[in-house]
Design a protein around this motif. Structure first.
Motif, PDB file in Angstrom:
ATOM      1  N   ARG A  78      10.513  -0.203   5.047  1.00 31.38           N
ATOM      2  CA  ARG A  78       9.615   0.300   4.011  1.00 31.38           C
ATOM      3  C   ARG A  78      10.231   0.027   2.650  1.00 31.38           C
ATOM      4  O   ARG A  78      11.441   0.030   2.482  1.00 31.38           O
ATOM      5  N   GLN A  79       9.391  -0.257   1.673  1.00 35.82           N
ATOM      6  CA  GLN A  79       9.830  -0.446   0.299  1.00 35.82           C
ATOM      7  C   GLN A  79       8.931   0.369  -0.604  1.00 35.82           C
ATOM      8  O   GLN A  79       7.712   0.241  -0.547  1.00 35.82           O
ATOM      9  N   ASP A  80       9.544   1.216  -1.418  1.00 32.48           N
ATOM     10  CA  ASP A  80       8.784   2.013  -2.372  1.00 32.48           C
ATOM     11  C   ASP A  80       9.655   2.264  -3.593  1.00 32.48           C
ATOM     12  O   ASP A  80      10.687   1.607  -3.772  1.00 32.48           O
ATOM     13  N   SER A  81       9.248   3.175  -4.450  1.00 30.08           N
ATOM     14  CA  SER A  81       9.969   3.399  -5.702  1.00 30.08           C
ATOM     15  C   SER A  81      11.390   3.896  -5.495  1.00 30.08           C
ATOM     16  O   SER A  81      12.225   3.768  -6.398  1.00 30.08           O
ATOM     17  N   TRP A  82      11.702   4.449  -4.323  1.00 31.16           N
ATOM     18  CA  TRP A  82      13.086   4.826  -4.041  1.00 31.16           C
ATOM     19  C   TRP A  82      13.966   3.581  -3.998  1.00 31.16           C
ATOM     20  O   TRP A  82      15.169   3.653  -4.229  1.00 31.16           O
ATOM     21  N   GLY A  87       6.061   3.621 -15.682  1.00 33.24           N
ATOM     22  CA  GLY A  87       4.895   3.264 -14.880  1.00 33.24           C
ATOM     23  C   GLY A  87       4.659   4.281 -13.779  1.00 33.24           C
ATOM     24  O   GLY A  87       4.940   5.463 -13.939  1.00 33.24           O
ATOM     25  N   TRP A  88       4.181   3.812 -12.627  1.00 32.80           N
ATOM     26  CA  TRP A  88       3.864   4.691 -11.499  1.00 32.80           C
ATOM     27  C   TRP A  88       4.995   4.727 -10.487  1.00 32.80           C
ATOM     28  O   TRP A  88       5.492   3.685 -10.055  1.00 32.80           O
ATOM     29  N   TRP A  89       5.383   5.931 -10.104  1.00 29.43           N
ATOM     30  CA  TRP A  89       6.313   6.142  -8.998  1.00 29.43           C
ATOM     31  C   TRP A  89       5.465   6.176  -7.745  1.00 29.43           C
ATOM     32  O   TRP A  89       4.547   6.990  -7.639  1.00 29.43           O
ATOM     33  N   VAL A  90       5.719   5.256  -6.808  1.00 33.04           N
ATOM     34  CA  VAL A  90       4.930   5.167  -5.579  1.00 33.04           C
ATOM     35  C   VAL A  90       5.846   5.372  -4.377  1.00 33.04           C
ATOM     36  O   VAL A  90       7.006   4.955  -4.398  1.00 33.04           O
ATOM     37  N   GLU A  91       5.315   6.038  -3.351  1.00 33.31           N
ATOM     38  CA  GLU A  91       6.120   6.337  -2.168  1.00 33.31           C
ATOM     39  C   GLU A  91       5.346   6.040  -0.891  1.00 33.31           C
ATOM     40  O   GLU A  91       4.118   6.096  -0.867  1.00 33.31           O
ATOM     41  N   SER A  92       6.104   5.766   0.160  1.00 35.16           N
ATOM     42  CA  SER A  92       5.550   5.615   1.504  1.00 35.16           C
ATOM     43  C   SER A  92       5.279   7.004   2.069  1.00 35.16           C
ATOM     44  O   SER A  92       6.035   7.934   1.795  1.00 35.16           O
ATOM     45  N   ASP A  93       4.235   7.145   2.871  1.00 31.74           N
ATOM     46  CA  ASP A  93       4.001   8.410   3.575  1.00 31.74           C
ATOM     47  C   ASP A  93       5.039   8.597   4.679  1.00 31.74           C
ATOM     48  O   ASP A  93       5.397   9.709   5.017  1.00 31.74           O
ATOM     49  N   ASN A  94       5.508   7.496   5.249  1.00 30.19           N
ATOM     50  CA  ASN A  94       6.461   7.521   6.353  1.00 30.19           C
ATOM     51  C   ASN A  94       7.811   7.016   5.832  1.00 30.19           C
ATOM     52  O   ASN A  94       8.110   5.825   5.898  1.00 30.19           O
ATOM     53  N   GLN A  95       8.630   7.915   5.325  1.00 32.26           N
ATOM     54  CA  GLN A  95       9.917   7.521   4.750  1.00 32.26           C
ATOM     55  C   GLN A  95      10.899   6.982   5.787  1.00 32.26           C
ATOM     56  O   GLN A  95      11.890   6.357   5.426  1.00 32.26           O
ATOM     57  N   LEU A  96      10.635   7.194   7.071  1.00 34.12           N
ATOM     58  CA  LEU A  96      11.529   6.707   8.120  1.00 34.12           C
ATOM     59  C   LEU A  96      11.143   5.327   8.647  1.00 34.12           C
ATOM     60  O   LEU A  96      11.802   4.803   9.543  1.00 34.12           O
ATOM     61  N   PHE A 154      12.892   0.347  -5.641  1.00 34.83           N
ATOM     62  CA  PHE A 154      12.737  -0.524  -6.805  1.00 34.83           C
ATOM     63  C   PHE A 154      12.362   0.207  -8.087  1.00 34.83           C
ATOM     64  O   PHE A 154      12.159  -0.427  -9.124  1.00 34.83           O
ATOM     65  N   GLY A 155      12.260   1.515  -8.075  1.00 33.45           N
ATOM     66  CA  GLY A 155      11.908   2.265  -9.278  1.00 33.45           C
ATOM     67  C   GLY A 155      10.411   2.301  -9.510  1.00 33.45           C
ATOM     68  O   GLY A 155       9.613   1.893  -8.662  1.00 33.45           O
ATOM     69  N   ALA A 156      10.036   2.776 -10.667  1.00 33.70           N
ATOM     70  CA  ALA A 156       8.615   2.890 -11.025  1.00 33.70           C
ATOM     71  C   ALA A 156       8.011   1.505 -11.205  1.00 33.70           C
ATOM     72  O   ALA A 156       8.673   0.584 -11.690  1.00 33.70           O
ATOM     73  N   LEU A 157       6.741   1.379 -10.827  1.00 35.87           N
ATOM     74  CA  LEU A 157       6.006   0.121 -11.013  1.00 35.87           C
ATOM     75  C   LEU A 157       5.265   0.152 -12.346  1.00 35.87           C
ATOM     76  O   LEU A 157       4.608   1.151 -12.660  1.00 35.87           O
ATOM     77  N   PRO A 158       5.331  -0.930 -13.125  1.00 33.00           N
ATOM     78  CA  PRO A 158       4.514  -0.987 -14.331  1.00 33.00           C
ATOM     79  C   PRO A 158       3.041  -0.789 -13.986  1.00 33.00           C
ATOM     80  O   PRO A 158       2.578  -1.256 -12.939  1.00 33.00           O
ATOM     81  N   ALA A 159       2.320  -0.089 -14.837  1.00 37.60           N
ATOM     82  CA  ALA A 159       0.901   0.191 -14.572  1.00 37.60           C
ATOM     83  C   ALA A 159       0.118  -1.087 -14.292  1.00 37.60           C
ATOM     84  O   ALA A 159      -0.809  -1.083 -13.478  1.00 37.60           O
ATOM     85  N   GLY A 160       0.488  -2.188 -14.914  1.00 36.50           N
ATOM     86  CA  GLY A 160      -0.202  -3.459 -14.697  1.00 36.50           C
ATOM     87  C   GLY A 160      -0.029  -4.030 -13.307  1.00 36.50           C
ATOM     88  O   GLY A 160      -0.776  -4.919 -12.896  1.00 36.50           O
ATOM     89  N   ASP A 161       0.955  -3.533 -12.552  1.00 34.42           N
ATOM     90  CA  ASP A 161       1.167  -4.008 -11.187  1.00 34.42           C
ATOM     91  C   ASP A 161       0.301  -3.263 -10.165  1.00 34.42           C
ATOM     92  O   ASP A 161       0.259  -3.637  -9.001  1.00 34.42           O
ATOM     93  N   VAL A 206       0.870  -1.174   0.000  1.00 30.88           N
ATOM     94  CA  VAL A 206       0.000   0.000   0.000  1.00 30.88           C
ATOM     95  C   VAL A 206       0.905   1.221   0.000  1.00 30.88           C
ATOM     96  O   VAL A 206       1.732   1.382   0.902  1.00 30.88           O
ATOM     97  N   LYS A 207       0.770   2.058  -1.026  1.00 33.18           N
ATOM     98  CA  LYS A 207       1.631   3.231  -1.179  1.00 33.18           C
ATOM     99  C   LYS A 207       0.830   4.381  -1.768  1.00 33.18           C
ATOM    100  O   LYS A 207      -0.298   4.221  -2.217  1.00 33.18           O
ATOM    101  N   ARG A 208       1.457   5.554  -1.826  1.00 35.89           N
ATOM    102  CA  ARG A 208       0.845   6.716  -2.451  1.00 35.89           C
ATOM    103  C   ARG A 208       1.398   6.853  -3.870  1.00 35.89           C
ATOM    104  O   ARG A 208       2.610   6.832  -4.075  1.00 35.89           O
TER     105      ARG A 208
END
Length: 98
Positions: free
Chosen positions: A68-72, A55-64, A74-81, A45-47
């Motif tokens: 946490r795992q987000d686009s920082w 694809g979509w760059w997704v981020e955590s609201d709480n970077q600390l 693994f990079g952008a997620l394909p839209a199909g994901d 679950v990400k923003r």
């Protein structure tokens, strides 16, 4: 179509807490939406931050948040994901619409 998803981890604090249950609707995503996406280890679950050519760059609201795992990471997620966008938190009450 609606899907129910349970939040694990604290990467989306303060917006969402571990144990929250969400309703997710498949369909169009806009920057700023809270989304559920598929990753090799399960759902996250990400923003949605921005749409890129990859694809979509997704981020955590709480970077600390620990682990946490987000686009920082693994990079952008394909839209199909992207499973869909969160439309409501239904447990615990009160109901919160996004």
């Amino acid at each position: 179509m609606l899907t129910a998803v349970r939040v694990t981890g604290d990467s989306m604090l303060p917006t969402l807490r571990p144990g929250d249950w969400l309703l997710v609707r498949r369909g169009a995503v806009r920057p700023g939406d809270v989304v559920v996406a598929r990753r090799p280890h399960g759902l996250i679950v990400k923003r949605a931050f921005r749409r890129t050519e990859e694809g979509w760059w997704v981020e955590s609201d709480n970077q600390l948040a620990t682990g946490r795992q987000d686009s920082w990471d693994f990079g952008a997620l394909p839209a199909g994901d992207i499973v869909g966008r969160v439309i409501a938190r239904y447990w615990p009450r009160p109901l919160r619409w996004f």
